[in-house]
Design a protein around this motif. Structure first.
Motif, short mmCIF file in Angstrom:
data_model
loop_
_atom_site.label_atom_id
_atom_site.label_comp_id
_atom_site.label_asym_id
_atom_site.label_seq_id
_atom_site.Cartn_x
_atom_site.Cartn_y
_atom_site.Cartn_z
N VAL A 71 0.85 -1.20 0.00
CA VAL A 71 0.00 0.00 0.00
C VAL A 71 0.88 1.24 0.00
N PRO A 72 0.41 2.33 -0.61
CA PRO A 72 1.23 3.54 -0.69
C PRO A 72 1.31 4.32 0.62
N ALA A 73 0.34 4.10 1.52
CA ALA A 73 0.32 4.86 2.77
C ALA A 73 -0.43 4.08 3.84
N LEU A 74 -0.11 4.36 5.09
CA LEU A 74 -0.83 3.80 6.23
C LEU A 74 -1.51 4.94 6.98
N PRO A 75 -2.62 4.67 7.65
CA PRO A 75 -3.31 5.75 8.37
C PRO A 75 -2.49 6.21 9.57
N SER A 76 -2.72 7.43 9.99
CA SER A 76 -2.04 7.95 11.18
C SER A 76 -2.62 7.34 12.45
N ILE A 77 -3.93 7.03 12.40
CA ILE A 77 -4.64 6.56 13.60
C ILE A 77 -5.51 5.36 13.24
N ILE A 78 -5.54 4.38 14.12
CA ILE A 78 -6.50 3.28 14.03
C ILE A 78 -7.24 3.26 15.36
N ALA A 79 -8.55 3.46 15.30
CA ALA A 79 -9.36 3.57 16.53
C ALA A 79 -10.37 2.44 16.60
N PHE A 80 -10.45 1.83 17.76
CA PHE A 80 -11.46 0.81 18.06
C PHE A 80 -12.51 1.51 18.93
N ARG A 81 -13.75 1.57 18.42
CA ARG A 81 -14.76 2.42 19.04
C ARG A 81 -16.04 1.65 19.37
N GLN A 82 -16.61 1.93 20.54
CA GLN A 82 -17.90 1.36 20.93
C GLN A 82 -19.00 2.37 20.62
N PRO A 83 -19.87 2.10 19.63
CA PRO A 83 -20.96 3.04 19.31
C PRO A 83 -22.07 2.96 20.34
N THR A 84 -22.86 4.01 20.44
CA THR A 84 -24.03 4.00 21.31
C THR A 84 -25.17 3.26 20.64
N ARG A 85 -26.23 2.98 21.39
CA ARG A 85 -27.37 2.26 20.83
C ARG A 85 -28.01 3.05 19.69
N LYS A 86 -28.18 4.36 19.87
CA LYS A 86 -28.80 5.17 18.82
C LYS A 86 -27.94 5.21 17.57
N GLN A 87 -26.64 5.27 17.73
CA GLN A 87 -25.74 5.26 16.57
C GLN A 87 -25.81 3.94 15.84
N ARG A 88 -25.94 2.83 16.57
CA ARG A 88 -26.07 1.53 15.92
C ARG A 88 -27.39 1.42 15.16
N GLN A 89 -28.44 2.01 15.71
CA GLN A 89 -29.74 1.96 15.06
C GLN A 89 -29.81 2.84 13.83
N GLN A 90 -29.26 4.07 13.93
CA GLN A 90 -29.43 5.05 12.87
C GLN A 90 -28.33 5.01 11.80
N ASN A 91 -27.13 4.63 12.19
CA ASN A 91 -26.03 4.64 11.22
C ASN A 91 -25.07 3.49 11.50
N PRO A 92 -25.53 2.24 11.34
CA PRO A 92 -24.66 1.10 11.64
C PRO A 92 -23.58 0.95 10.57
N VAL A 93 -22.34 0.78 10.99
CA VAL A 93 -21.23 0.57 10.07
C VAL A 93 -20.28 -0.46 10.67
N TRP A 94 -19.54 -1.14 9.80
CA TRP A 94 -18.47 -2.02 10.26
C TRP A 94 -17.25 -1.17 10.63
N GLY A 95 -17.00 -0.16 9.81
CA GLY A 95 -15.87 0.72 10.03
C GLY A 95 -15.98 1.91 9.10
N ARG A 96 -15.10 2.87 9.26
CA ARG A 96 -15.12 4.06 8.41
C ARG A 96 -13.72 4.62 8.28
N PHE A 97 -13.49 5.32 7.14
CA PHE A 97 -12.23 6.01 6.93
C PHE A 97 -12.47 7.50 7.09
N LEU A 98 -11.61 8.17 7.85
CA LEU A 98 -11.71 9.61 8.07
C LEU A 98 -10.49 10.27 7.44
N TYR A 99 -10.74 11.20 6.52
CA TYR A 99 -9.64 11.88 5.83
C TYR A 99 -8.84 12.76 6.78
#
Length: 266
Positions: free
Chosen positions: A93-121
């Motif tokens: 790969v040409p680059a690695l991310p600066s940060i890798i975060a393991f995050r616990q979403p809230t119940r409302k976040q799981r209901q309204q916007n469930p994701v496996w993961g996300r990339f933040l620019y």
């Protein structure tokens, strides 16, 4: 005649959201930029007392942030798993991310916007900032429902979920699977994480790398990058992840057994 009440001319918006009904308990993720400490951030940049570790992979520095999951939840992989995977693919790969975060979403976040993961620019987690991949905890045993009415994209994703090992059963309107540790691991570590690396590779190629950037001016290149359709960016990340996965499989780098992990290591 204006003083006569005419029921056919009543306000048709009464009792609807257009008149303000139920606005106070609207089921949506709060969009406040300020957390409970007064810091400016988005909800997915907020971690509750995360453990922090600085690691070096192929000469590149990364920050690992780990928020302990709730009981019954799992990330499907540990920071040790991610470090092992990154060590296997760092030259691919040409680059690695600066940060890798393991995050616990809230119940409302799981209901309204469930994701496996996300990339933040660009993300800010307290004093740590830069490009980031966020992996979100999943509730084991929770139903994963997939409608029988699928678009072509939905069908492709459904087929990939089956490949990951999710045990779907057919009901009247849905295909339903219960989330298992092994299937979540396959989806998060061997597909989602590689997909987010694809977004980083795309951004690095078209904005950060002066040799291949869309414009010599990084601000212009950044604007041109985000003017592209989301579907085009997703297609690039998907192709990148599939090609990277095939290479890792051929090299025997994946799959591998879960790596020992203890919070004391942080």
């Amino acid at each position: 005649m204006h003083g006569v009440w005419r029921p056919e001319r009543r306000n048709r918006k009464i009792g609807t959201k257009s008149s303000g009904f139920s606005k106070s308990n609207d089921m949506r993720i709060p969009e406040s930029w300020l957390d409970k400490y007064g810091n400016c951030s988005l909800y997915y940049e907020r971690l509750e007392r995360p453990e922090v570790e600085q690691v070096a992979i192929a000469g590149r520095q990364l920050t690992l942030l780990y928020e302990a999951p709730h009981n019954g939840f799992s990330f499907g992989c540990s920071p040790s798993d991610v470090i092992k995977l990154l060590a296997s693919l760092s030259k691919l790969v040409p680059a690695l991310p600066s940060i890798i975060a393991f995050r616990q979403p809230t119940r409302k976040q799981r209901q309204q916007n469930p994701v496996w993961g996300r990339f933040l620019y660009f993300a800010e987690f307290g004093g740590y900032c830069g490009t980031a991949i966020v992996l979100e905890a999943q509730e084991l045993g929770a139903p994963l429902k997939w409608s029988k009415r699928m678009t072509l994209e939905d069908r492709a994703e459904y087929d990939l979920l089956i490949r990951d090992g999710h045990p779907f059963l057919e009901t009247k309107r849905y295909y339903v699977a219960e989330l298992t540790e092994e299937a979540v691991r396959n989806t998060k570590l061997y597909r989602t994480f590689l997909h987010e690396l694809g977004h980083l590779a795309d951004f690095h190629q078209k904005v950060l790398d002066n040799r291949t950037a869309l414009d010599p001016d990084q601000d212009v290149a950044d604007s041109l990058y985000f003017s592209r359709p989301t579907s085009e960016r997703e297609a690039f990340a998907h192709r990148f992840a599939e090609e990277l996965r095939e290479t890792l499989l051929e090299n025997g780098a994946i799959p591998f057994a879960p790596q020992p992990f203890a919070k004391a290591d942080f």
